[in-house]
Each structure stands twice: as structure tokens, then as C-alpha cells.
Design a protein around this motif. Sequence first.
Motif, PDB file in Angstrom:
ATOM      1  N   ILE A  17     -11.817   3.715   2.866  1.00 39.97           N
ATOM      2  CA  ILE A  17     -12.358   4.947   2.293  1.00 39.97           C
ATOM      3  C   ILE A  17     -11.210   5.761   1.729  1.00 39.97           C
ATOM      4  O   ILE A  17     -10.209   5.996   2.407  1.00 39.97           O
ATOM      5  CB  ILE A  17     -13.123   5.763   3.357  1.00 39.97           C
ATOM      6  CG1 ILE A  17     -14.314   4.946   3.862  1.00 39.97           C
ATOM      7  CG2 ILE A  17     -13.571   7.108   2.797  1.00 39.97           C
ATOM      8  CD1 ILE A  17     -15.085   5.578   4.988  1.00 39.97           C
ATOM      9  N   TRP A  18     -11.349   6.157   0.472  1.00 42.75           N
ATOM     10  CA  TRP A  18     -10.374   7.017  -0.197  1.00 42.75           C
ATOM     11  C   TRP A  18     -10.969   8.419  -0.257  1.00 42.75           C
ATOM     12  O   TRP A  18     -12.031   8.620  -0.837  1.00 42.75           O
ATOM     13  CB  TRP A  18     -10.111   6.542  -1.618  1.00 42.75           C
ATOM     14  CG  TRP A  18      -9.404   5.235  -1.709  1.00 42.75           C
ATOM     15  CD1 TRP A  18      -9.954   3.992  -1.605  1.00 42.75           C
ATOM     16  CD2 TRP A  18      -8.017   5.038  -1.947  1.00 42.75           C
ATOM     17  NE1 TRP A  18      -8.996   3.038  -1.747  1.00 42.75           N
ATOM     18  CE2 TRP A  18      -7.803   3.647  -1.976  1.00 42.75           C
ATOM     19  CE3 TRP A  18      -6.945   5.907  -2.141  1.00 42.75           C
ATOM     20  CZ2 TRP A  18      -6.540   3.109  -2.183  1.00 42.75           C
ATOM     21  CZ3 TRP A  18      -5.702   5.371  -2.344  1.00 42.75           C
ATOM     22  CH2 TRP A  18      -5.495   3.985  -2.376  1.00 42.75           C
ATOM     23  N   ILE A  22      -6.138  10.121   0.062  1.00 44.31           N
ATOM     24  CA  ILE A  22      -5.683   9.553   1.324  1.00 44.31           C
ATOM     25  C   ILE A  22      -6.555   8.351   1.657  1.00 44.31           C
ATOM     26  O   ILE A  22      -7.769   8.385   1.501  1.00 44.31           O
ATOM     27  CB  ILE A  22      -5.751  10.594   2.459  1.00 44.31           C
ATOM     28  CG1 ILE A  22      -4.881  11.804   2.105  1.00 44.31           C
ATOM     29  CG2 ILE A  22      -5.312   9.989   3.789  1.00 44.31           C
ATOM     30  CD1 ILE A  22      -5.016  12.963   3.059  1.00 44.31           C
ATOM     31  N   VAL A  23      -5.924   7.285   2.141  1.00 48.72           N
ATOM     32  CA  VAL A  23      -6.627   6.043   2.469  1.00 48.72           C
ATOM     33  C   VAL A  23      -6.898   5.968   3.960  1.00 48.72           C
ATOM     34  O   VAL A  23      -6.017   6.247   4.773  1.00 48.72           O
ATOM     35  CB  VAL A  23      -5.785   4.815   2.045  1.00 48.72           C
ATOM     36  CG1 VAL A  23      -6.445   3.528   2.478  1.00 48.72           C
ATOM     37  CG2 VAL A  23      -5.548   4.826   0.561  1.00 48.72           C
ATOM     38  N   ARG A  43     -24.979  10.416  -2.901  1.00 52.84           N
ATOM     39  CA  ARG A  43     -24.031  11.503  -3.208  1.00 52.84           C
ATOM     40  C   ARG A  43     -22.627  10.974  -2.997  1.00 52.84           C
ATOM     41  O   ARG A  43     -22.169  10.809  -1.874  1.00 52.84           O
ATOM     42  CB  ARG A  43     -24.278  12.698  -2.283  1.00 52.84           C
ATOM     43  CG  ARG A  43     -23.390  13.868  -2.610  1.00 52.84           C
ATOM     44  CD  ARG A  43     -23.802  15.101  -1.811  1.00 52.84           C
ATOM     45  NE  ARG A  43     -22.691  16.025  -1.804  1.00 52.84           N
ATOM     46  CZ  ARG A  43     -21.872  16.198  -0.774  1.00 52.84           C
ATOM     47  NH1 ARG A  43     -22.060  15.569   0.338  1.00 52.84           N
ATOM     48  NH2 ARG A  43     -20.872  17.051  -0.853  1.00 52.84           N
ATOM     49  N   ARG A  44     -21.929  10.715  -4.067  1.00 51.70           N
ATOM     50  CA  ARG A  44     -20.596  10.091  -3.998  1.00 51.70           C
ATOM     51  C   ARG A  44     -19.533  11.128  -3.675  1.00 51.70           C
ATOM     52  O   ARG A  44     -19.097  11.869  -4.529  1.00 51.70           O
ATOM     53  CB  ARG A  44     -20.299   9.379  -5.311  1.00 51.70           C
ATOM     54  CG  ARG A  44     -21.297   8.266  -5.509  1.00 51.70           C
ATOM     55  CD  ARG A  44     -21.089   7.498  -6.750  1.00 51.70           C
ATOM     56  NE  ARG A  44     -22.125   6.466  -6.818  1.00 51.70           N
ATOM     57  CZ  ARG A  44     -22.088   5.445  -7.607  1.00 51.70           C
ATOM     58  NH1 ARG A  44     -21.085   5.282  -8.432  1.00 51.70           N
ATOM     59  NH2 ARG A  44     -23.052   4.565  -7.603  1.00 51.70           N
ATOM     60  N   ILE A  48     -15.172   4.116  -1.894  1.00 56.51           N
ATOM     61  CA  ILE A  48     -15.280   3.139  -0.813  1.00 56.51           C
ATOM     62  C   ILE A  48     -14.952   1.762  -1.350  1.00 56.51           C
ATOM     63  O   ILE A  48     -15.428   1.380  -2.424  1.00 56.51           O
ATOM     64  CB  ILE A  48     -16.695   3.126  -0.206  1.00 56.51           C
ATOM     65  CG1 ILE A  48     -17.027   4.477   0.408  1.00 56.51           C
ATOM     66  CG2 ILE A  48     -16.828   2.015   0.833  1.00 56.51           C
ATOM     67  CD1 ILE A  48     -18.440   4.585   0.925  1.00 56.51           C
ATOM     68  N   GLU A  49     -14.148   1.019  -0.599  1.00 58.58           N
ATOM     69  CA  GLU A  49     -13.841  -0.372  -0.925  1.00 58.58           C
ATOM     70  C   GLU A  49     -14.244  -1.244   0.251  1.00 58.58           C
ATOM     71  O   GLU A  49     -14.064  -0.866   1.406  1.00 58.58           O
ATOM     72  CB  GLU A  49     -12.332  -0.573  -1.138  1.00 58.58           C
ATOM     73  CG  GLU A  49     -11.754   0.059  -2.357  1.00 58.58           C
ATOM     74  CD  GLU A  49     -10.271  -0.217  -2.435  1.00 58.58           C
ATOM     75  OE1 GLU A  49      -9.904  -1.353  -2.814  1.00 58.58           O
ATOM     76  OE2 GLU A  49      -9.492   0.684  -2.089  1.00 58.58           O
ATOM     77  N   LEU A  50     -14.769  -2.410  -0.047  1.00 55.91           N
ATOM     78  CA  LEU A  50     -14.994  -3.433   0.964  1.00 55.91           C
ATOM     79  C   LEU A  50     -13.904  -4.464   0.764  1.00 55.91           C
ATOM     80  O   LEU A  50     -13.822  -5.088  -0.289  1.00 55.91           O
ATOM     81  CB  LEU A  50     -16.369  -4.056   0.803  1.00 55.91           C
ATOM     82  CG  LEU A  50     -17.541  -3.099   0.962  1.00 55.91           C
ATOM     83  CD1 LEU A  50     -18.836  -3.783   0.595  1.00 55.91           C
ATOM     84  CD2 LEU A  50     -17.592  -2.557   2.375  1.00 55.91           C
ATOM     85  N   ILE A  51     -13.043  -4.625   1.740  1.00 55.58           N
ATOM     86  CA  ILE A  51     -11.899  -5.516   1.621  1.00 55.58           C
ATOM     87  C   ILE A  51     -12.331  -6.912   2.073  1.00 55.58           C
ATOM     88  O   ILE A  51     -12.657  -7.123   3.242  1.00 55.58           O
ATOM     89  CB  ILE A  51     -10.705  -5.011   2.458  1.00 55.58           C
ATOM     90  CG1 ILE A  51     -10.404  -3.545   2.151  1.00 55.58           C
ATOM     91  CG2 ILE A  51      -9.495  -5.900   2.260  1.00 55.58           C
ATOM     92  CD1 ILE A  51     -10.013  -3.257   0.725  1.00 55.58           C
TER      93      ILE A  51
END
Length: 73
Positions: A17-18, A22-23, A43-44, A48-51
Amino acid sequence: MTADEWLPPEGDVHVRIWLAGIVFDYTATAAAARNLIHDWRQRRWCAIELICDTIDDLRLLPRLPCERLFLGS
């Protein structure tokens, strides 16, 4: 590719999550990650990244805060 196509049906995944530059890296169940992304689409408020390919041991990452809320229990 959508989250539903990428996420396994069960088990843990690596969620990044950014927020304000900040990560935050977390481990979450696939179900919680799926629900988190569903809520996020409404509501963004962050990125979000899925690694998928990670060398990190998921057991060493902290659990997603309030993960139970995203499990509906």
C-alpha cells in the motif's frame, strides 16, 4: 488483469500500500485482499499493489492492520 484473476482462491498474499509517498508491505489472506481492493475501488484513497513474484518471506511481513474487518467477521 483484475485482482480476481490474479489472487489465489485461498492462502496469503503480499499487499503493498502506497500512502502519501510511503510504502507499507503486509501479508493478508487472499479473501481480505480481495475485499480491500473491492472497497478501494469505491473510493481510491491510496495506491495498492499485489506483489506476485517476491523474495520476501510472507511470514516476516506484518499482517494487514484490521484484516478481520476485510474478512467480514
